[in-house]
Design a protein around this motif. Structure first.
Motif, mmCIF file in Angstrom:
data_model
loop_
_atom_site.group_PDB
_atom_site.id
_atom_site.type_symbol
_atom_site.label_atom_id
_atom_site.label_comp_id
_atom_site.label_asym_id
_atom_site.label_seq_id
_atom_site.Cartn_x
_atom_site.Cartn_y
_atom_site.Cartn_z
ATOM 1 N N GLN A 1 -13.964 9.024 -32.574
ATOM 2 C CA GLN A 1 -12.571 8.797 -32.170
ATOM 3 C C GLN A 1 -12.040 9.985 -31.375
ATOM 4 N N ASN B 1 -10.758 9.864 -27.596
ATOM 5 C CA ASN B 1 -9.384 10.284 -27.300
ATOM 6 C C ASN B 1 -9.308 11.389 -26.260
ATOM 7 N N ILE C 1 -14.327 1.227 -40.302
ATOM 8 C CA ILE C 1 -13.445 1.203 -39.128
ATOM 9 C C ILE C 1 -12.162 0.459 -39.469
ATOM 10 N N PHE D 1 -9.719 3.409 -39.373
ATOM 11 C CA PHE D 1 -9.465 3.548 -37.935
ATOM 12 C C PHE D 1 -8.999 2.200 -37.377
ATOM 13 N N MET E 1 -9.107 1.354 -33.635
ATOM 14 C CA MET E 1 -10.371 1.472 -32.912
ATOM 15 C C MET E 1 -10.875 0.081 -32.532
ATOM 16 N N TYR F 1 -13.676 -2.332 -31.593
ATOM 17 C CA TYR F 1 -15.117 -2.339 -31.818
ATOM 18 C C TYR F 1 -15.636 -3.762 -31.930
ATOM 19 N N ARG G 1 -14.711 -0.113 -26.922
ATOM 20 C CA ARG G 1 -15.049 1.309 -26.894
ATOM 21 C C ARG G 1 -16.186 1.654 -27.851
ATOM 22 N N VAL G 2 -16.294 0.901 -28.954
ATOM 23 C CA VAL G 2 -17.321 1.188 -29.955
ATOM 24 C C VAL G 2 -18.090 -0.091 -30.273
#
Length: 122
Positions: free
Chosen positions: A40, A44, A68, A72, A75, A77, A98-99
């Protein structure tokens, strides 16, 4: 309240500032959370654009996705496993969040490797 305790925060900073590191802490010590905190931070700060995390299939949903969701929630994903049809996996790779949490099987799939390679070139 922080999602990391002091030892986990130290480990996350070690990861953030390293090019390679091995977390060999005890089971249940928060290694997944530490790794996600470092990821993260990299996202960022623009150090990375995407992260692909390869784990065993049973850990993809039960451990990584759950962590996650719990720690998070912002996030973005996706989880990619061999249980998904090739077309569904391709759609995830093409529109990569992003993930991506993927099981190890994806590293041996020629079709998936095309997308993984492209993603890593971005």
């Amino acid at each position: 309240m922080s999602i990391l305790d002091i030892d986990q925060a130290v480990d996350a900073m070690r990861i953030f500032n390293s090019t390679s590191i091995c977390l060999n802490n005890a089971v249940g010590s928060g290694k997944t959370r530490v790794a996600l905190a470092a990821i993260q931070a990299w996202l960022n700060t623009g150090v990375i654009d995407h992260a692909v995390i390869f784990v065993r299939k049973s850990a993809a949903y039960l451990v990584w996705a759950a962590e996650i969701d719990d720690c998070f929630p912002g996030m973005k994903y996706a989880v990619v496993t061999g249980d998904l049809k090739p077309e569904a996996r391709a759609a995830i790779w093409r529109n990569a969040p992003r993930v991506i949490v993927a099981n190890w099987e994806m590293m041996t799939s020629r079709a998936d490797n095309v997308y993984i390679d492209a993603l890593m070139q971005q």
